[in-house]
Design a protein around this motif. Sequence first.
Motif, PDB file in Angstrom:
ATOM      1  N   TYR A  15       0.844  -1.189   0.000  1.00  0.00           N
ATOM      2  CA  TYR A  15       0.000   0.000   0.000  1.00  0.00           C
ATOM      3  C   TYR A  15       0.886   1.249   0.000  1.00  0.00           C
ATOM      4  O   TYR A  15       1.904   1.286   0.685  1.00  0.00           O
ATOM      5  CB  TYR A  15      -0.897   0.032   1.233  1.00  0.00           C
ATOM      6  CG  TYR A  15      -2.137  -0.800   1.096  1.00  0.00           C
ATOM      7  CD1 TYR A  15      -3.234  -0.334   0.383  1.00  0.00           C
ATOM      8  CD2 TYR A  15      -2.212  -2.063   1.672  1.00  0.00           C
ATOM      9  CE1 TYR A  15      -4.367  -1.097   0.254  1.00  0.00           C
ATOM     10  CE2 TYR A  15      -3.349  -2.829   1.549  1.00  0.00           C
ATOM     11  CZ  TYR A  15      -4.428  -2.346   0.837  1.00  0.00           C
ATOM     12  OH  TYR A  15      -5.551  -3.102   0.708  1.00  0.00           O
ATOM     13  N   GLY A  65       8.446  -1.078   3.556  1.00  0.00           N
ATOM     14  CA  GLY A  65       7.907  -0.379   4.722  1.00  0.00           C
ATOM     15  C   GLY A  65       8.961  -0.123   5.778  1.00  0.00           C
ATOM     16  O   GLY A  65       8.918   0.886   6.484  1.00  0.00           O
ATOM     17  N   ALA A  72       5.311   6.133   4.210  1.00  0.00           N
ATOM     18  CA  ALA A  72       4.356   6.297   3.119  1.00  0.00           C
ATOM     19  C   ALA A  72       4.060   4.990   2.406  1.00  0.00           C
ATOM     20  O   ALA A  72       3.185   4.954   1.558  1.00  0.00           O
ATOM     21  CB  ALA A  72       4.902   7.313   2.108  1.00  0.00           C
ATOM     22  N   ILE A  73       4.789   3.932   2.706  1.00  0.00           N
ATOM     23  CA  ILE A  73       4.577   2.672   1.986  1.00  0.00           C
ATOM     24  C   ILE A  73       4.722   1.530   2.979  1.00  0.00           C
ATOM     25  O   ILE A  73       5.458   1.645   3.956  1.00  0.00           O
ATOM     26  CB  ILE A  73       5.595   2.552   0.816  1.00  0.00           C
ATOM     27  CG1 ILE A  73       5.276   1.339  -0.061  1.00  0.00           C
ATOM     28  CG2 ILE A  73       7.022   2.479   1.298  1.00  0.00           C
ATOM     29  CD1 ILE A  73       6.091   1.330  -1.354  1.00  0.00           C
ATOM     30  N   TYR A  74       3.978   0.468   2.778  1.00  0.00           N
ATOM     31  CA  TYR A  74       4.165  -0.717   3.602  1.00  0.00           C
ATOM     32  C   TYR A  74       3.657  -1.931   2.859  1.00  0.00           C
ATOM     33  O   TYR A  74       2.715  -1.855   2.080  1.00  0.00           O
ATOM     34  CB  TYR A  74       3.487  -0.584   4.969  1.00  0.00           C
ATOM     35  CG  TYR A  74       1.989  -0.445   4.919  1.00  0.00           C
ATOM     36  CD1 TYR A  74       1.414   0.768   4.618  1.00  0.00           C
ATOM     37  CD2 TYR A  74       1.171  -1.532   5.177  1.00  0.00           C
ATOM     38  CE1 TYR A  74       0.053   0.914   4.564  1.00  0.00           C
ATOM     39  CE2 TYR A  74      -0.197  -1.394   5.125  1.00  0.00           C
ATOM     40  CZ  TYR A  74      -0.749  -0.173   4.817  1.00  0.00           C
ATOM     41  OH  TYR A  74      -2.091  -0.029   4.760  1.00  0.00           O
ATOM     42  N   GLY A  75       4.322  -3.029   3.080  1.00  0.00           N
ATOM     43  CA  GLY A  75       3.936  -4.271   2.420  1.00  0.00           C
ATOM     44  C   GLY A  75       3.695  -5.357   3.439  1.00  0.00           C
ATOM     45  O   GLY A  75       4.203  -5.310   4.547  1.00  0.00           O
ATOM     46  N   PHE A  76       2.889  -6.330   3.078  1.00  0.00           N
ATOM     47  CA  PHE A  76       2.640  -7.460   3.979  1.00  0.00           C
ATOM     48  C   PHE A  76       2.165  -8.638   3.146  1.00  0.00           C
ATOM     49  O   PHE A  76       1.950  -8.534   1.946  1.00  0.00           O
ATOM     50  CB  PHE A  76       1.601  -7.089   5.046  1.00  0.00           C
ATOM     51  CG  PHE A  76       0.293  -6.610   4.505  1.00  0.00           C
ATOM     52  CD1 PHE A  76      -0.727  -7.495   4.216  1.00  0.00           C
ATOM     53  CD2 PHE A  76       0.083  -5.251   4.270  1.00  0.00           C
ATOM     54  CE1 PHE A  76      -1.920  -7.043   3.712  1.00  0.00           C
ATOM     55  CE2 PHE A  76      -1.106  -4.808   3.771  1.00  0.00           C
ATOM     56  CZ  PHE A  76      -2.112  -5.702   3.488  1.00  0.00           C
TER      57      PHE A  76
END
Lengths: 84, 288
Positions: A15, A65, A72-76
């Motif tokens: 995101y 992230g 401002a960005i993160y992944g999972f």
Amino acid sequence: MATAEKKKKFRGVVYVAPERCKGCAICVEFCPTGAITMSDRFNSKGYHYPEFTYPDKCTGCGLCGMYCPDFAIYGFREKIGEGA
Amino acid sequence: MSVVEGIKENPVEEFLRTDRLPHVWCSGCGIGTTVNCFARAVKECGIPLNDLAIVSGIGCTGRVAGYLRLDSFHTTHGRAIAFATGLHLANPELKVVVYSGDGDLVGIGGNHFIHAARRNLDITVILINNFTYAMTGGQVTPTAPLDSIETTTPYGVFEQNFNLPHLAASCGAVYVARWTAYHVMQVKKAMVEALNKKGFSFIEIIAPCPTIYLRRNRLGSAIDELKYYKEHSVIQHGADTRDVGIDIRRPEKIIVGKFVDIEKPDYLTAMNEHLGEVLGDKYVRWGE
């Protein structure tokens, strides 16, 4: 590959919050699989922000992230449900 | 990374004062990365947020206290450790973290730093080293390597600089580690270890300052600097801290790792033991 491709159980998701981004491109540079690229568009402050261009490549490691200095960005990792 | 479903907001969001974002740090600055690691470390430690206080001094890194949704304290220049000392001694149950820059902690407040380490106060010190006083325009700090160009040294620095892990270790810190902003996972792990450590734990994190230090020294962008850290840092756990100094602007190798991890009674334990022995039953033990 000769064998059938192993069925993936997880999907990586990223995101981005464009309004927080300052366009340093560290996430793009240090993404291990190259799933993120810089967008051609600008946010309201005039910075290019990253885009999640290649979802297939993403492993959901979340390093983008961890590196992002602007939160401002993160992944999972997301479980792929039945039938997906 | 654990499996999460339906997550719609950044995992560090709960630790941030989101109404203040976007923050003041420049594009590519390493401080935000370390804050990210810190939030994740706090999450992993499971410390209740009410039992955690963060103290910052002045400067770019001093702004950290303003962005974390914890009990945070933005103090006068160089006195972060002095305030943290009072906070820790008045309320020993509080976990006190000092989060500040190199100029603030070892430049202006160097004396507080060495005496907090000598007394082995139970606080965690996270020092972000960007080799300059970035907020005020790039004056020379005690950590600036030889030959580096700063606003106040246009012909290059000629003084010997501080070797921070050696300074902390020789003053008596029980946990000393150094990492760079590139080593995010290791930084997070070191922060978890430091938060769980009883005594003066010290982490130095080398971070890029693209606007002041890198630009003035023509060292490229933040990404170039992170790549440099990636290629030139050598992990040597338990290395002799006398050999880990960064003397020149572009050393062949930056030695990173966990240098010191020892057990020693901290200030309050030593005080309670000593006064309990001398005064006997009259003495009421403090902070236990």
